[in-house]
Design a protein around this motif. Structure first.
Motif, mmCIF file in Angstrom:
data_model
loop_
_atom_site.group_PDB
_atom_site.id
_atom_site.type_symbol
_atom_site.label_atom_id
_atom_site.label_comp_id
_atom_site.label_asym_id
_atom_site.label_seq_id
_atom_site.Cartn_x
_atom_site.Cartn_y
_atom_site.Cartn_z
ATOM 1 N N ALA A 181 -79.701 4.425 26.054
ATOM 2 C CA ALA A 181 -78.696 3.232 25.705
ATOM 3 C C ALA A 181 -77.760 3.189 26.877
ATOM 4 C CB ALA A 181 -77.942 3.627 24.508
ATOM 5 N N LEU A 182 -77.507 4.265 27.352
ATOM 6 C CA LEU A 182 -76.300 4.119 28.701
ATOM 7 C C LEU A 182 -77.193 3.528 29.772
ATOM 8 C CD1 LEU A 182 -74.226 7.057 27.987
ATOM 9 C CD2 LEU A 182 -73.593 4.811 27.734
ATOM 10 N N ALA A 183 -78.365 3.920 29.855
ATOM 11 C CA ALA A 183 -79.214 3.464 31.042
ATOM 12 C C ALA A 183 -79.715 2.111 30.928
ATOM 13 C CB ALA A 183 -80.482 4.452 31.294
ATOM 14 N N TRP A 184 -79.884 1.531 29.901
ATOM 15 C CA TRP A 184 -80.310 0.284 29.652
ATOM 16 C C TRP A 184 -79.810 -0.884 30.512
ATOM 17 C CZ3 TRP A 184 -84.410 -1.384 25.703
ATOM 18 C CH2 TRP A 184 -84.493 -2.728 25.957
ATOM 19 N N PHE A 185 -78.511 -0.833 30.343
ATOM 20 C CA PHE A 185 -77.816 -2.193 31.158
ATOM 21 C C PHE A 185 -77.642 -1.759 32.808
ATOM 22 C CE2 PHE A 185 -75.847 -2.897 26.949
ATOM 23 C CZ PHE A 185 -76.604 -4.306 26.764
ATOM 24 N N ALA A 186 -77.458 -0.557 32.939
ATOM 25 C CA ALA A 186 -77.451 0.146 34.379
ATOM 26 C C ALA A 186 -78.934 -0.462 35.141
ATOM 27 C CB ALA A 186 -77.205 1.446 34.743
ATOM 28 N N VAL A 187 -80.000 -0.342 34.438
ATOM 29 C CA VAL A 187 -81.270 -0.609 34.948
ATOM 30 C C VAL A 187 -81.363 -1.982 35.260
ATOM 31 C CG1 VAL A 187 -83.591 -0.589 34.696
ATOM 32 C CG2 VAL A 187 -82.467 1.476 34.196
ATOM 33 N N ASP A 188 -80.697 -2.813 33.996
ATOM 34 C CA ASP A 188 -81.062 -4.142 33.983
ATOM 35 C C ASP A 188 -80.200 -4.910 35.123
ATOM 36 O OD1 ASP A 188 -82.582 -4.925 31.900
ATOM 37 O OD2 ASP A 188 -81.042 -5.864 30.750
ATOM 38 N N ASN A 189 -78.998 -4.271 35.219
ATOM 39 C CA ASN A 189 -78.155 -5.118 36.176
ATOM 40 C C ASN A 189 -78.684 -4.541 37.741
ATOM 41 O OD1 ASN A 189 -76.294 -6.156 34.433
ATOM 42 N ND2 ASN A 189 -75.350 -4.179 34.179
ATOM 43 N N ILE A 190 -78.890 -3.199 37.914
ATOM 44 C CA ILE A 190 -79.339 -2.819 39.343
ATOM 45 C C ILE A 190 -80.723 -3.501 39.514
ATOM 46 C CG2 ILE A 190 -79.687 -1.083 40.797
ATOM 47 C CD1 ILE A 190 -77.543 0.532 39.367
ATOM 48 N N GLY A 191 -81.552 -3.539 38.505
ATOM 49 C CA GLY A 191 -82.824 -4.258 38.888
ATOM 50 C C GLY A 191 -82.597 -5.666 39.325
ATOM 51 N N TYR A 218 -84.222 -13.356 32.375
ATOM 52 C CA TYR A 218 -84.925 -12.792 30.911
ATOM 53 C C TYR A 218 -84.223 -11.288 30.865
ATOM 54 C CZ TYR A 218 -87.628 -16.944 30.812
ATOM 55 O OH TYR A 218 -88.376 -18.190 30.960
ATOM 56 N N LEU A 219 -83.440 -10.877 31.572
ATOM 57 C CA LEU A 219 -82.909 -9.400 31.287
ATOM 58 C C LEU A 219 -81.578 -9.464 30.672
ATOM 59 C CD1 LEU A 219 -83.362 -8.333 34.974
ATOM 60 C CD2 LEU A 219 -84.931 -7.777 33.052
ATOM 61 N N LEU A 220 -81.462 -8.670 29.722
ATOM 62 C CA LEU A 220 -80.261 -8.613 28.752
ATOM 63 C C LEU A 220 -79.045 -8.401 29.557
ATOM 64 C CD1 LEU A 220 -79.229 -8.985 25.679
ATOM 65 C CD2 LEU A 220 -79.849 -6.562 25.243
ATOM 66 N N GLY A 221 -78.825 -7.458 30.118
ATOM 67 C CA GLY A 221 -77.534 -7.185 30.923
ATOM 68 C C GLY A 221 -76.928 -8.526 31.822
ATOM 69 N N PRO A 222 -77.878 -8.939 32.702
ATOM 70 C CA PRO A 222 -77.360 -10.094 33.451
ATOM 71 C C PRO A 222 -76.945 -11.505 32.419
ATOM 72 C CG PRO A 222 -79.163 -9.024 34.448
ATOM 73 C CD PRO A 222 -79.151 -8.448 33.224
ATOM 74 N N VAL A 223 -77.946 -11.772 31.468
ATOM 75 C CA VAL A 223 -77.659 -12.784 30.712
ATOM 76 C C VAL A 223 -76.245 -12.553 29.737
ATOM 77 C CG1 VAL A 223 -78.450 -13.985 28.477
ATOM 78 C CG2 VAL A 223 -80.182 -13.514 30.650
ATOM 79 N N LEU A 224 -75.986 -11.317 29.544
ATOM 80 C CA LEU A 224 -74.739 -11.207 28.917
ATOM 81 C C LEU A 224 -73.689 -11.220 29.646
ATOM 82 C CD1 LEU A 224 -75.583 -7.762 26.445
ATOM 83 C CD2 LEU A 224 -75.246 -10.245 25.828
ATOM 84 N N ASN A 225 -73.808 -10.950 30.913
ATOM 85 C CA ASN A 225 -72.733 -11.124 31.973
ATOM 86 C C ASN A 225 -72.370 -12.557 32.140
ATOM 87 O OD1 ASN A 225 -72.725 -8.152 32.208
ATOM 88 N ND2 ASN A 225 -74.161 -8.198 34.021
ATOM 89 N N VAL A 226 -73.320 -13.265 32.098
ATOM 90 C CA VAL A 226 -72.935 -14.701 32.577
ATOM 91 C C VAL A 226 -72.771 -15.337 31.414
ATOM 92 C CG1 VAL A 226 -75.348 -15.784 32.182
ATOM 93 C CG2 VAL A 226 -74.200 -16.476 34.034
ATOM 94 N N LEU A 227 -72.836 -14.755 30.152
ATOM 95 C CA LEU A 227 -72.640 -15.564 28.896
ATOM 96 C C LEU A 227 -71.109 -16.309 28.986
ATOM 97 C CD1 LEU A 227 -73.609 -16.778 26.114
ATOM 98 C CD2 LEU A 227 -72.955 -14.507 25.188
#
Length: 303
Positions: A210-220, A242-251
């Protein structure tokens, strides 16, 4: 006949003692409230927000915005304090979710709960409801706490609170939209952590993934950008939408008017609309919900 009556009576006793759904939710909330880890994270969030407010108050632009009664003061407060609350609040909820689900399997207490007549899916939904209550409380109490700190800053730097009454209703409406985007982020974060923990049935597995999910998304997004630079293939940029982290960041930026600037760290490399961002988040949420429920429903508890 006596055996049949005895079995019927025993079944009635078990049915009468079966916990209700709201009783399960209350039990999960009590369980979390008695964990020292919960209160340590709350204190860290409170102290960090207060420290950030001190930093904001020392900005030269802050006092200038108060003096000219500019809405930029409130937008700066919203962007910085609520950004911290959204980021660290999400981490807080991920840890609580992994703990609440993973510890049941890790300690074997899930078998005791299920032996009392509680269904596996019912237990999962009760945990999700309890975490949703905490997310709402975090939003409400966080807003009240930030509002109090803002009032203190206004009075300390401006000597009065006149700026509040002179702000247009659009300012408060925009802040409300930001809060809605934050709550959406909290809900999908809980669902993600719930899914990976239900999959691994382990506190360590659930928390680490869970903690790695958004880190991988964002750095990816950075590596995908490099892929585009080397290959000139638009695919690498398109996939960031289509990456969850970046989409949440821009919402938040997509939900707010264009003249209201908010921070957008690790956002998609292509422009996406508000509706597309919301649909993408909704698809992730539905997939997480379905996967976690199906896994919990189909997999029996043997350990």
């Amino acid at each position: 006949m006596s055996t049949l009556i005895g079995n019927t009576q025993a079944s009635g006793v078990v049915s009468a003692r079966r916990p209700s759904f709201f009783g399960l939710v209350q039990g999960e909330l009590i369980k979390l409230s008695r964990q020292w880890m919960t209160w340590i994270m709350v204190l860290c969030l409170v102290a960090g927000t207060a420290l950030l407010q001190v930093i904001i108050a020392r900005f030269g632009s802050t006092q200038h915005d108060i003096q000219i009664q500019s809405p930029n003061f409130f937008y700066s407060e919203m962007d910085m304090t609520l950004l911290i609350m959204r980021a660290f609040g999400g981490i807080f909820l991920m840890i609580l979710t992994a703990y609440l689900i993973g510890m049941e399997y890790q300690n074997g207490t899930v078998r005791i709960i299920l032996a009392r007549g509680v269904g596996r899916v019912q237990l999962l939904l009760a945990k999700f409801t309890a975490l949703l209550v905490i997310a709402i409380e975090l939003c409400v109490l966080g807003v009240l706490y930030n509002a109090l700190l803002t009032l203190i800053t206004l009075f300390a730097l401006g000597g009065n609170l006149d700026i509040i009454s002179k702000m247009s209703s659009s300012v408060w409406s925009n802040i409300g939209l930001y809060l809605i985007s934050m709550l959406i982020s909290f809900v999908v974060t809980i669902l993600m952590a719930m899914t990976v923990t239900a999959l691994g049935r382990s506190l360590a597995f659930g928390m680490s993934i869970a903690l790695a999910w958004f880190a991988v998304d964002n750095i990816g997004t950075l590596f995908l950008r490099l892929g585009y630079m080397f290959t000139k293939q638009q695919f690498f940029l398109d996939i960031t939408a289509y990456l969850l982290g970046p989409v949440l960041n821009v919402l938040p930026a997509k939900m707010l008017p264009q003249d209201v600037r908010v921070s957008q760290t690790f956002s998609p490399w292509i422009d996406i609309s508000e509706s597309r961002a919301l649909v993408t988040i909704l698809v992730y949420a539905l997939v997480f919900a379905v996967v976690s429920i199906v896994i919990t429903w189909k997999r029996d508890v043997h350990e």
